[in-house]
Design a protein around this motif. Structure first.
Motif, PDB file in Angstrom:
ATOM      1  N   HIS A   1      -1.480   3.788  -2.376  1.00 56.25           N
ATOM      2  CA  HIS A   1      -0.415   2.887  -2.214  1.00 56.25           C
ATOM      3  C   HIS A   1       0.393   3.895  -2.716  1.00 56.25           C
ATOM      4  O   HIS A   1       1.411   4.618  -2.351  1.00 56.25           O
ATOM      5  N   ASP A   2       0.025   3.848  -3.810  1.00 54.87           N
ATOM      6  CA  ASP A   2       0.594   4.986  -4.585  1.00 54.87           C
ATOM      7  C   ASP A   2       1.521   6.832  -4.312  1.00 54.87           C
ATOM      8  O   ASP A   2       2.587   7.006  -4.081  1.00 54.87           O
ATOM      9  N   ASP A   3       0.461   7.011  -3.836  1.00 52.91           N
ATOM     10  CA  ASP A   3       0.486   8.561  -3.216  1.00 52.91           C
ATOM     11  C   ASP A   3       1.433   8.167  -1.734  1.00 52.91           C
ATOM     12  O   ASP A   3       2.562   9.430  -2.048  1.00 52.91           O
ATOM     13  N   ILE A   4       1.412   7.180  -1.565  1.00 52.93           N
ATOM     14  CA  ILE A   4       2.312   7.629   0.209  1.00 52.93           C
ATOM     15  C   ILE A   4       3.784   7.302  -0.078  1.00 52.93           C
ATOM     16  O   ILE A   4       3.932   8.128  -0.251  1.00 52.93           O
ATOM     17  N   ILE A   5       3.801   5.737  -1.335  1.00 57.98           N
ATOM     18  CA  ILE A   5       5.159   6.116  -2.274  1.00 57.98           C
ATOM     19  C   ILE A   5       6.083   7.594  -2.470  1.00 57.98           C
ATOM     20  O   ILE A   5       6.545   7.473  -2.417  1.00 57.98           O
ATOM     21  N   ASP A   6       4.807   7.785  -3.338  1.00 55.44           N
ATOM     22  CA  ASP A   6       5.454   9.139  -4.314  1.00 55.44           C
ATOM     23  C   ASP A   6       5.413  10.019  -3.255  1.00 55.44           C
ATOM     24  O   ASP A   6       6.010  11.381  -3.371  1.00 55.44           O
ATOM     25  N   ALA A   7       4.711  10.223  -1.882  1.00 53.87           N
ATOM     26  CA  ALA A   7       4.086  11.531  -1.528  1.00 53.87           C
ATOM     27  C   ALA A   7       3.726  12.682  -2.218  1.00 53.87           C
ATOM     28  O   ALA A   7       4.005  13.385  -1.750  1.00 53.87           O
ATOM     29  N   ASP A   8       3.040  12.214  -2.590  1.00 54.25           N
ATOM     30  CA  ASP A   8       2.356  12.766  -3.788  1.00 54.25           C
ATOM     31  C   ASP A   8       0.544  13.275  -2.265  1.00 54.25           C
ATOM     32  O   ASP A   8       0.455  12.953  -2.608  1.00 54.25           O
ATOM     33  N   GLU A   9       0.942  15.553  -2.521  1.00 53.29           N
ATOM     34  CA  GLU A   9      -0.368  15.570  -1.761  1.00 53.29           C
ATOM     35  C   GLU A   9      -1.462  15.531  -2.343  1.00 53.29           C
ATOM     36  O   GLU A   9      -2.662  15.339  -1.032  1.00 53.29           O
ATOM     37  N   LEU A  10      -1.857  15.684  -3.166  1.00 51.04           N
ATOM     38  CA  LEU A  10      -3.130  15.989  -3.808  1.00 51.04           C
ATOM     39  C   LEU A  10      -2.859  13.950  -5.061  1.00 51.04           C
ATOM     40  O   LEU A  10      -1.990  13.693  -5.846  1.00 51.04           O
ATOM     41  N   ARG A  11      -4.718  14.644  -4.708  1.00 50.55           N
ATOM     42  CA  ARG A  11      -5.567  13.373  -5.756  1.00 50.55           C
ATOM     43  C   ARG A  11      -6.503  13.833  -6.703  1.00 50.55           C
ATOM     44  O   ARG A  11      -7.050  14.187  -5.534  1.00 50.55           O
ATOM     45  N   ARG A  12      -6.861  13.960  -7.380  1.00 53.21           N
ATOM     46  CA  ARG A  12      -7.626  14.230  -7.982  1.00 53.21           C
ATOM     47  C   ARG A  12      -8.278  15.567  -7.589  1.00 53.21           C
ATOM     48  O   ARG A  12      -9.639  15.702  -6.989  1.00 53.21           O
ATOM     49  N   GLY A  13      -6.801  16.029  -7.329  1.00 56.26           N
ATOM     50  CA  GLY A  13      -7.806  17.869  -6.854  1.00 56.26           C
ATOM     51  C   GLY A  13      -7.781  18.546  -5.377  1.00 56.26           C
ATOM     52  O   GLY A  13      -8.165  19.782  -5.054  1.00 56.26           O
ATOM     53  N   ARG A  14      -7.658  16.855  -4.724  1.00 52.00           N
ATOM     54  CA  ARG A  14      -8.193  17.435  -3.594  1.00 52.00           C
ATOM     55  C   ARG A  14      -7.197  16.354  -2.505  1.00 52.00           C
ATOM     56  O   ARG A  14      -6.266  15.944  -2.804  1.00 52.00           O
ATOM     57  N   PRO A  15      -6.430  16.274  -1.322  1.00 55.95           N
ATOM     58  CA  PRO A  15      -5.893  15.950  -0.295  1.00 55.95           C
ATOM     59  C   PRO A  15      -5.691  14.665  -0.829  1.00 55.95           C
ATOM     60  O   PRO A  15      -7.190  13.328  -0.624  1.00 55.95           O
ATOM     61  N   ALA A  16      -4.680  14.228  -1.013  1.00 54.48           N
ATOM     62  CA  ALA A  16      -4.543  12.578  -0.429  1.00 54.48           C
ATOM     63  C   ALA A  16      -4.765  12.331   0.193  1.00 54.48           C
ATOM     64  O   ALA A  16      -4.909  12.391   1.505  1.00 54.48           O
ATOM     65  N   ALA A  17      -5.646  10.704   0.570  1.00 50.61           N
ATOM     66  CA  ALA A  17      -5.716  10.384   1.733  1.00 50.61           C
ATOM     67  C   ALA A  17      -4.806  10.595   2.700  1.00 50.61           C
ATOM     68  O   ALA A  17      -5.496  10.123   4.035  1.00 50.61           O
ATOM     69  N   TRP A  18      -3.736   9.876   2.367  1.00 45.66           N
ATOM     70  CA  TRP A  18      -2.701   9.590   3.022  1.00 45.66           C
ATOM     71  C   TRP A  18      -2.397  10.945   4.097  1.00 45.66           C
ATOM     72  O   TRP A  18      -2.113  10.897   5.505  1.00 45.66           O
ATOM     73  N   LYS A  19      -2.740  12.229   3.598  1.00 49.85           N
ATOM     74  CA  LYS A  19      -2.678  13.503   3.892  1.00 49.85           C
ATOM     75  C   LYS A  19      -4.024  14.058   5.415  1.00 49.85           C
ATOM     76  O   LYS A  19      -3.518  14.338   5.820  1.00 49.85           O
ATOM     77  N   VAL A  20      -4.517  13.047   5.042  1.00 49.98           N
ATOM     78  CA  VAL A  20      -5.709  13.446   6.110  1.00 49.98           C
ATOM     79  C   VAL A  20      -6.167  12.797   6.968  1.00 49.98           C
ATOM     80  O   VAL A  20      -5.912  12.865   7.848  1.00 49.98           O
ATOM     81  N   PHE A  21      -5.484  10.986   6.664  1.00 50.90           N
ATOM     82  CA  PHE A  21      -5.858  10.135   7.399  1.00 50.90           C
ATOM     83  C   PHE A  21      -4.314   9.840   8.047  1.00 50.90           C
ATOM     84  O   PHE A  21      -4.025   8.837   9.045  1.00 50.90           O
ATOM     85  N   GLY A  22      -3.306   9.757   7.648  1.00 50.37           N
ATOM     86  CA  GLY A  22      -1.915   9.533   8.110  1.00 50.37           C
ATOM     87  C   GLY A  22      -1.759   8.657   7.506  1.00 50.37           C
ATOM     88  O   GLY A  22      -2.506   7.574   6.749  1.00 50.37           O
ATOM     89  N   ALA A  23      -0.449   8.079   7.085  1.00 47.90           N
ATOM     90  CA  ALA A  23       0.191   7.437   6.321  1.00 47.90           C
ATOM     91  C   ALA A  23      -0.156   5.981   6.561  1.00 47.90           C
ATOM     92  O   ALA A  23      -0.706   4.589   6.021  1.00 47.90           O
ATOM     93  N   SER A  24      -0.397   5.882   7.870  1.00 45.98           N
ATOM     94  CA  SER A  24      -0.133   4.108   8.347  1.00 45.98           C
ATOM     95  C   SER A  24      -1.548   3.687   7.834  1.00 45.98           C
ATOM     96  O   SER A  24      -2.174   2.575   7.540  1.00 45.98           O
TER      97      SER A  24
END
Length: 345
Positions: A101-124
């Motif tokens: 949820h934080d990555d979506i709220i903050d629009a952070d595109e990386l998490r642990r050095g790879r694309p965040a889940a929302w960037k791969v699968f979409g925010a919804s």
């Protein structure tokens, strides 16, 4: 029947990253596997079990810090790590829900050095995946039949409520003006400290420890969360992305009032006044962010933040010393506290 090695060396071996992973990750995998297939895939990706194509992955899925804290605390009150295995896995599920949820709220595109889940699968879908992890975490605790289940379930539910309150308050403060240190502390206590307190208190509840022990452990978790978050704020501005897994100066770019910035803005100096002007401008170029970072440091924001983080760490250790844990567990938790705050090896 084998006996538990309660020496400091034995406990370190018992709570090595490999041992914590082998104890907790199977429970997390099993819980996630019961989700609807799409949610299972998103959660498994976020946790590092698979890659974006659904193939097995060896990606970093987190350090299981809260699970390690809980297992060390369990040893300290006379339990075995496996006595809190379900709760440790549940807490990691709740923690990872907040990260999605934080990555979506903050629009952070990386998490642990790879694309965040929302960037791969979409925010919804990622929002639903985070919600699913919250549900799984609570269900895991409720379904465990061990001692203190009602009290532990209540602590987990309260921790989740506080995390959500902190996330909401953070957005409100971000949109407002004049955010102060006291409000910052309240947000961190809710959003960060709550889960750390849960990690430390759960074993004591399972072991039926008295209130003064619970209070000491809650205090340790509270100050540990503050120490960690303030140092994390320092890293956001001046850290190494190879260590943090995220780009630097994200908080400044979003105009999120982190502790170093709040400390710098509260100083009465021409440098702080210059920073205030840049802060309220809407420019986000690299040069603009670099200039603001320099002004935060020049005005003493970084130094104040580092001092405050060390102070909270000292307070966390003082509370830990009053929790009447075994000497080996206290020593292990002291090491873990330092590792959490300062990212020491």
């Amino acid at each position: 029947m084998s006996t538990l090695d309660t020496s400091s060396t034995g406990l370190q071996a018992l709570l090595s990253p490999r041992m914590v992973q082998s104890t907790v990750l199977p429970v997390m995998r099993q819980q996630v596997s019961v989700l609807e297939p799409t949610l299972d895939r998103i959660c498994s990706y976020h946790l590092g079990f698979i890659d974006e194509h659904g193939d097995p992955s060896s990606a970093e899925g987190g350090k299981l810090t809260r699970a390690a804290l809980m297992m060390a605390a369990a040893d300290g009150v006379g339990l075995r790590p496996e006595d809190v295995r379900s709760q440790a896995a549940a807490l990691e599920l709740l923690h990872n829900a907040t990260l999605i949820h934080d990555d979506i709220i903050d629009a952070d595109e990386l998490r642990r050095g790879r694309p965040a889940a929302w960037k791969v699968f979409g925010a919804s879908l990622a929002i639903l995946a985070g919600d699913a992890l919250q549900a799984l975490g609570l269900q895991t605790v409720v379904d465990d039949p061990g001692p203190g289940r009602a009290e532990i379930s209540s602590v987990f539910a309260e921790a989740l409520r506080l995390v959500l309150a902190g996330q909401s308050r953070e957005l409100t403060v971000r949109l407002g003006s004049g955010a102060g240190i006291a409000e910052y502390d309240r947000i961190v206590e809710e959003k960060t400290s709550a889960l750390l307190e849960c990690a430390l208190v759960t074993p004591a509840l399972r072991a039926g420890k008295p209130e003064h022990v619970l209070a000491a452990l809650r205090g340790a978790g509270r100050h540990l969360g503050l120490a960690f978050q303030i140092f994390n704020d320092v890293e956001d501005i001046w850290g190494d992305p190879a260590v943090t897994g995220k780009p630097v100066r994200g908080d400044i770019q979003r105009r999120n009032p982190s502790f170093p910035v709040l400390a710098a803005l509260s100083a009465d100096s021409p440098v702080s006044e210059r920073l205030r002007g840049l802060w309220h401008a809407e420019r986000t170029t690299a040069a603009h962010l670099q200039e603001m970072a320099g002004l935060v440091e020049e005005s003493g924001g970084r130094h104040t933040a580092e001092q405050r983080s060390r102070g909270h760490l000292d307070s966390a250790l003082e509370h830990l010393g009053r929790a009447e844990l075994s000497p080996a567990a206290s020593a292990e938790l002291t090491t873990l506290f330092d590792r959490i705050v300062n990212r020491t090896a």
